[in-house]
Design a protein around this motif. Structure first.
Motif, mmCIF file in Angstrom:
data_model
loop_
_atom_site.group_PDB
_atom_site.id
_atom_site.type_symbol
_atom_site.label_atom_id
_atom_site.label_comp_id
_atom_site.label_asym_id
_atom_site.label_seq_id
_atom_site.Cartn_x
_atom_site.Cartn_y
_atom_site.Cartn_z
ATOM 1 N N ALA A 1 0.922 -1.112 0.110
ATOM 2 C CA ALA A 1 0.012 0.043 -0.043
ATOM 3 C C ALA A 1 1.028 1.243 0.039
ATOM 4 N N GLY A 2 2.070 1.236 0.418
ATOM 5 C CA GLY A 2 3.091 2.279 0.526
ATOM 6 C C GLY A 2 3.349 2.540 -0.678
ATOM 7 N N PHE A 3 3.466 1.890 -1.862
ATOM 8 C CA PHE A 3 3.820 2.033 -3.274
ATOM 9 C C PHE A 3 2.721 3.227 -3.644
ATOM 10 N N VAL A 4 1.397 3.254 -3.140
ATOM 11 C CA VAL A 4 0.430 4.026 -3.524
ATOM 12 C C VAL A 4 0.679 5.267 -2.756
ATOM 13 N N TYR A 5 0.812 5.254 -1.259
ATOM 14 C CA TYR A 5 0.912 6.168 -0.517
ATOM 15 C C TYR A 5 2.382 7.176 -0.550
ATOM 16 N N ARG A 6 3.233 6.263 -0.710
ATOM 17 C CA ARG A 6 4.651 6.650 -0.550
ATOM 18 C C ARG A 6 5.257 7.083 -2.001
ATOM 19 N N GLU A 7 5.307 5.984 -2.788
ATOM 20 C CA GLU A 7 5.879 6.241 -4.158
ATOM 21 C C GLU A 7 5.190 7.025 -4.984
ATOM 22 N N SER A 8 3.848 6.922 -5.085
ATOM 23 C CA SER A 8 3.157 7.715 -5.909
ATOM 24 C C SER A 8 3.025 9.159 -5.656
ATOM 25 N N THR A 9 3.274 9.631 -4.254
ATOM 26 C CA THR A 9 3.364 10.833 -3.635
ATOM 27 C C THR A 9 4.798 11.405 -3.991
ATOM 28 N N SER A 10 5.751 10.697 -4.065
ATOM 29 C CA SER A 10 7.136 11.068 -4.421
ATOM 30 C C SER A 10 7.281 11.371 -5.819
ATOM 31 N N ILE A 11 6.623 10.669 -6.567
ATOM 32 C CA ILE A 11 6.664 10.909 -8.021
ATOM 33 C C ILE A 11 5.800 12.196 -8.238
ATOM 34 N N LEU A 12 4.759 12.212 -7.711
ATOM 35 C CA LEU A 12 3.833 13.473 -8.121
ATOM 36 C C LEU A 12 4.594 14.767 -7.487
ATOM 37 N N ASP B 1 -7.564 22.097 -8.827
ATOM 38 C CA ASP B 1 -8.440 20.954 -8.994
ATOM 39 C C ASP B 1 -8.192 19.933 -9.989
ATOM 40 N N ASN B 2 -8.407 20.577 -11.243
ATOM 41 C CA ASN B 2 -8.011 19.865 -12.186
ATOM 42 C C ASN B 2 -6.649 19.386 -12.238
ATOM 43 N N TYR B 3 -5.629 19.901 -12.034
ATOM 44 C CA TYR B 3 -4.220 19.562 -11.995
ATOM 45 C C TYR B 3 -4.030 18.482 -11.144
ATOM 46 N N ARG B 4 -4.491 18.547 -9.912
ATOM 47 C CA ARG B 4 -4.557 17.579 -8.977
ATOM 48 C C ARG B 4 -5.002 16.200 -9.631
ATOM 49 N N LEU B 5 -6.406 16.084 -10.118
ATOM 50 C CA LEU B 5 -7.123 15.107 -10.501
ATOM 51 C C LEU B 5 -6.227 14.228 -11.542
ATOM 52 N N ASN B 6 -5.384 15.112 -12.505
ATOM 53 C CA ASN B 6 -4.830 14.523 -13.576
ATOM 54 C C ASN B 6 -3.436 13.941 -13.057
ATOM 55 N N LYS B 7 -2.728 14.824 -12.490
ATOM 56 C CA LYS B 7 -1.344 14.371 -12.074
ATOM 57 C C LYS B 7 -1.409 13.275 -11.039
ATOM 58 N N VAL B 8 -2.294 13.384 -9.995
ATOM 59 C CA VAL B 8 -2.199 12.219 -9.082
ATOM 60 C C VAL B 8 -2.763 11.056 -9.756
ATOM 61 N N LEU B 9 -3.527 11.049 -10.633
ATOM 62 C CA LEU B 9 -3.821 9.924 -11.554
ATOM 63 C C LEU B 9 -2.745 9.226 -12.325
ATOM 64 N N GLN B 10 -2.021 10.261 -12.886
ATOM 65 C CA GLN B 10 -0.754 9.783 -13.726
ATOM 66 C C GLN B 10 0.295 9.140 -12.627
#
Length: 758
Positions: free
Chosen positions: A213-224, A612-621
């Motif tokens: 689950a840390g791949f989602v919370y930690r790694e994706s946050t770091s990439i973002l 809001d639009n930036y967050r939705l798009n970039k977090v998804l990526q």
């Protein structure tokens, strides 16, 4: 431009506030009214000429913009977390689908139960990290009004509360899982070493639940965060007027600049700490179950939970120590911060020595062996005593202290190496800053590897892999004090940026800046502690794998073993390369309006929609990339285990640990030194950069070289946190959990061991 001057006391009176509210039109801000009033007492108000509003003169009220910007930062950061939750559940299900076929016989249900509890634990910890990181910036600025002591106390308690939350959640759910596993294994009826070894696999499920689950919370946050940094840092830092009323850069761009730092520094590092804490507790189960003496004794549960007990007892001591966080007082803010940080470290280390001595005698047998169950003689260890465990704990603690001092000297802007770096670049050789940071990283790596090598050899010689476990516990024991120290540096840096943007009165801004100036040198303590502990724990899990392979299967000297080492290198470089590629891809497209134009009300509405639009798009990526890299890494491991089995797995483990060790500490030294050198030249007049009306000439090519070097190290080395730490622990623990696959013959050398049913 007409500017109202601050009052001498630095705090505006009630008459001014009445006029402010009468003309500011804040009826729509009733829920934030109190905060706006407090901000109005410390923020400037300007009468400015805005060209994009038809050359009309308007009152620019920074108090309102500061309040709204902090709310937008808080909402953005928390919305990132809520957007990640369903993907965290999805990646756990995906992981089960990928590995369930290879789980050992009789462990599937327990493993999945542990996995789900681990996912719940990291979700709660992540909520705390995202919530506190995003919601306290405005409060930090207001705390600075009272004085440096109140400012220091507030930021310290933010970090202290968060690490206590992380430990409480991780340990509380771990204890629940422990009793569930005891019931499932029916240990009350008969306690055997085989059942304890199965419990170790169940507990690995708990650690993997946190990490996956840390791949989602930690790694994706770091990439973002790093992709945002890569998109806008050069734009922000080469701008001469970092201000909310600056017509050259839009407000969403400046807000994102603060957001990326909050995500990349505070959120990712606290999650790294939570992952290391969980990995330490689980490692005790997986390793100490290999002792037949421990398995037969009545104190088995105390021994298996010994690292958990150590840290819990140290929590109570930390509660007392934090009461002394401002025991030293000085009129100089920098000295006040520096001495109190050092005293906290000193007090905590002294207390830890007594904890090791007392708790080891209560939790361990006076003498025991580590021979496993039909394990190879090369990993067995005879005659381990309480004294050797204590020695290993103390060795880990002292090694941590030695590395803290060494790396601080290499990366602190108050020490000569970083100041030499600041003086090394010039208009003729603007890349010298990058070259100098590489020099420090490589030279520092020599001492780090030597120091850790001595620790590893000594601990293993004293108590085998159980000694490495004890050394890891000693290395991580002071995490409750190191996290608050880190938060002082990180939060004060973010608050200082907001003070500049909101034109907060000079006295308050200077106070926050001076705390940040001193505290940022000690932010590296947390990175060193997490990184070193992760390497030691990875070695412990490597030992667990070797114990489970039953016979003499450690031919790392032959072709297959060497290939395994190289394959381990390849896997870690693969995930690092894909991570860098994800950041490059995401940061290519930056569709926010960089330049503001139009009427102020329209701009404000547009800004919110853009964020809001930036967050939705970039977090998804970032989520798609993080999950994709996780899948690639998992398939690469499973494929190697299927084809090479126990002939190549020891080499694979060694390769993963070695390359991670080199990558982690190179990143810490090289990345932090370039950041602190850049900060040094930003805030000080040097021979290279000097303007009569500005501390920093942000138009000089020399300064630009530091900006670009910092951007490069952030993207490539993850200098805001620690690279590869999640992959290091994931790869080593998953090999333990799936040992029938990795400990099998291997399809290239015979029939692959069929997965057990059940």
């Amino acid at each position: 431009m007409e500017v109202k001057e601050d009052q001498e006391n630095g705090y505006r009176d009630d008459e001014y506030i009445d006029k402010f509210l009468a003309t500011a039109g804040v009826v729509q801000h009733e829920t934030q009214r109190d905060i706006i009033i407090q901000n109005a007492r410390i923020c400037e108000e300007q009468l400015i000429l805005r060209e994009y509003e038809q050359n009309t003169q308007v009152h620019h009220r920074y108090a309102i913009e500061l309040t709204e910007s902090c709310i937008q930062i808080s909402n953005f950061v928390q919305d990132v977390f809520y957007q990640q939750i369903p993907y965290a559940l999805g990646i756990l299900v995906l992981f089960v689908v990928l590995v369930i076929y290879f789980m050992p016989e009789g462990t599937r249900i327990g493993f999945i139960v542990g996995l789900m509890f681990g996912g719940l634990a990291i979700t709660i910890v992540s909520w705390g990290a995202f919530y506190f990181a995003g919601s306290c910036l405005n409060k930090i600025i207001l705390q600075a009004v009272a004085g440096k002591k109140e400012l220091f106390d507030y930021m310290y308690m933010q970090g202290f509360g968060l690490i206590m939350l992380a430990m409480a959640v991780v340990y509380f759910l771990f204890i629940i899982v422990y009793f569930i596993f005891r019931s499932m294994s029916e240990l009350e009826k008969e306690q055997t070493q085989e059942k304890l070894l199965d419990m170790g696999i169940h507990c690995c499920g708990y650690a993997l639940g946190i990490i996956v689950a840390g791949f989602v919370y930690r790694e994706s946050t770091s990439i973002l965060a790093r992709s945002i940094f890569n998109s806008i840092d050069g734009l922000i830092k080469t701008d001469k007027n970092l201000s909310f009323n600056n017509p050259y850069i839009s407000q969403p761009t400046k807000i994102l600049y603060v957001i990326q730092n909050v995500l990349a520094t505070q959120v990712t590092n606290i999650l790294d700490s939570a992952i290391c804490i969980a990995a330490l507790s689980v490692a005790a189960f997986a390793m100490l179950a290999n002792s037949e003496e421990i398995a037969k004794e009545n104190i088995t549960w105390r021994t298996l939970l010994s690292p958990t007990i150590y840290l819990c007892v140290n929590c109570f001591c930390a509660v007392v120590i934090q009461m002394l966080k401002t025991i030293y007082y000085s009129d100089e803010t920098v000295r006040f911060t520096k001495v109190n940080v050092q005293l906290q470290i000193l007090f905590c280390n002294i207390v830890s020595l007594f904890i090791f001595g007392l708790m080891t005698t209560l939790t361990y047998l006076k003498e025991f062996n580590m021979k496993g169950k039909d394990s190879s003689e090369s990993v067995q260890k005879s005659t381990i005593t309480q004294q050797t465990i204590i020695y290993c704990c103390i060795l880990g603690q002292f090694t941590n202290l030695a590395l803290l001092g060494l790396v601080e000297w290499l990366t602190s802007h108050g020490c000569q190496p970083v100041r030499n770096m600041a003086l090394s670049s010039c208009e003729r050789v603007p890349t010298q800053s990058s070259n100098f940071s590489s020099y420090l990283g490589n030279i520092g790596q020599i001492f780090v590897v030597l120091t850790l090598g001595i620790l590893i050899a000594a601990a293993h010689g004293l108590a085998g892999y159980a000694g490495l476990l004890a050394a890891g516990c000693g290395f991580l024991i002071n995490i409750m004090i190191i996290v608050p120290i880190y938060f002082i540096g990180s939060q004060s840096a973010d608050a200082y940026k907001l003070c500049l943007a909101a034109h907060v009165q000079q006295g308050i801004t200077d106070r926050i800046y001076r705390v940040s100036w001193a505290a940022r040198n000690y932010m590296i303590y947390l990175k060193i502690t997490n990184g070193g502990a992760a390497v030691l724990l990875a070695l412990v899990y490597m030992g667990c794998s070797l114990y489970l392979m039953k016979d003499e299967t450690n031919p790392t000297y032959d072709f297959i073993g060497v290939f395994g080492i190289l394959y381990g290198f390849m896997v870690m470089y693969l995930v690092k390369g894909l991570t860098i590629g994800s950041i490059v891809t995401i940061s290519k497209e930056f569709y926010l309006n960089i330049y503001e134009s139009g009427v102020a009300a329209e701009i404000a509405k547009s800004n919110t929609e853009q964020l809001d639009n930036y967050r939705l798009n970039k977090v998804l990526q970032s989520l798609v990339w993080a999950i994709s890299i996780f899948v690639v890494d998992t398939i690469a491991l499973l494929g190697f285990g299927y084809f090479f089995g126990k002939r190549g797995t020891p080499g694979l483990l060694m390769g993963i640990v070695l390359i991670s060790l080199l990558q982690i500490f190179t990143s810490i030294i090289q990345g932090t030194s370039i950041k602190n050198s850049r900060f040094y030249i930003e805030c000080m007049k040097t021979q290279l950069i000097s303007l009569a009306d500005d501390k920093v000439n942000k138009k000089s090519k020399t300064y630009h070289a530091y900006v670009y070097a910092d951007m490069e190290s952030t993207v490539q080395q993850e200098s805001t946190a620690i690279p590869l730490i999640v992959y290091l622990l994931y790869n080593t623990i998953v090999i333990v959990a799936l040992f029938p696959l990795f400990g099998g013959v291997g399809d290239l050398f015979g029939a692959a061991a069929p997965p057990a049913s059940g």
